[in-house]
Design an enzyme around this catalytic site. Sequence first.
Site, mmCIF file in Angstrom:
data_model
loop_
_atom_site.group_PDB
_atom_site.id
_atom_site.type_symbol
_atom_site.label_atom_id
_atom_site.label_comp_id
_atom_site.label_asym_id
_atom_site.label_seq_id
_atom_site.Cartn_x
_atom_site.Cartn_y
_atom_site.Cartn_z
ATOM 1 N N PRO A 56 59.535 125.311 74.940
ATOM 2 C CA PRO A 56 58.998 126.032 73.773
ATOM 3 C C PRO A 56 58.794 127.513 74.092
ATOM 4 C CG PRO A 56 57.750 124.027 74.207
ATOM 5 C CD PRO A 56 58.646 124.249 75.389
ATOM 6 N N GLU A 57 59.361 128.368 73.280
ATOM 7 C CA GLU A 57 59.212 129.817 73.454
ATOM 8 C C GLU A 57 58.140 130.317 72.488
ATOM 9 O OE1 GLU A 57 60.686 131.629 75.663
ATOM 10 O OE2 GLU A 57 62.415 130.470 76.341
#
Length: 276
Positions: free
Chosen positions: A2-3
């Site tokens: 997840p960014e």
Amino acid sequence: MPELPEVETTRKGIKPYLEKATILAVTIRQFSLRWPIDEHLADILTGQQIQRVGRRAKYLLITCDNGTLMIHLGMSGSLRVLDSVERSQPGKHDHIDIEIDNGHLLRYTDPRRFGAILWTSEPIKNHRLLSHLGPEPLLKYFDADYLWQQAQTKRCSVKTLIMNGHVVVGVGNIYANESLFLARIHPKTTANTLSLTQCEALTEQIKSVLGKAIKAGGTTLKDFTKSDGKPGYFAQHLHVYGRKGEDCFYCKSKIQHYKETQRATYYCPLCQPISI
Ligand SMILES: [Zn+2]
């Protein structure tokens, strides 16, 4: 992994259900994440009202009456809000359930367990994991002057510069590649040779690329309680990332690829000339 846009989308997704709700019960099935979960966490959280769901870098910050619950999704973590129908039968990787008084439940799922769930009662800005971080990329403070100042003392590549969390947070590999292409800057350019004009183009593109990704994630928000917690963030059009050997959309040159600090790096040799 997840960014920043995924974390921001998650924040927006869970916020309406959590803010001003009171925590009724906490079930922890797995205490061993990146760092061990406080064995008293369930007792600490139960009975507290959630005041605010915020974010700093990739940490979700759930501010309660007596402190803040910090959640990092690590490599594979996700959060979902479940209603009373869906909550039965937690799966193997559903490690934590936080039950709140509006009939919903916040579930943390993390197959690889590199995420983190930490409690702190200290002022959040001073927390050891947050105090050293650079500015948020979408805020005003992150601008051309700031980036240029930061670049002056650094001889690393511009790609390493913008991925350094002390300089600016949340510019992950895909976003670094795309921003550099759109700003027409070769990823190997030495940081301290960047001009103010290049810094202006780069900060503008970083904001634009991240903003678009958040917007793309936001389109899935209405399904947040029903989805698998993984909205389609990369729906946005990618110009260079993952396009090795393919034609540049603008000049038809072949997109080039190399690895820098083990990260896949892509660029167009014509649109992003190397500066001497
Ligand atoms: Zn090109």
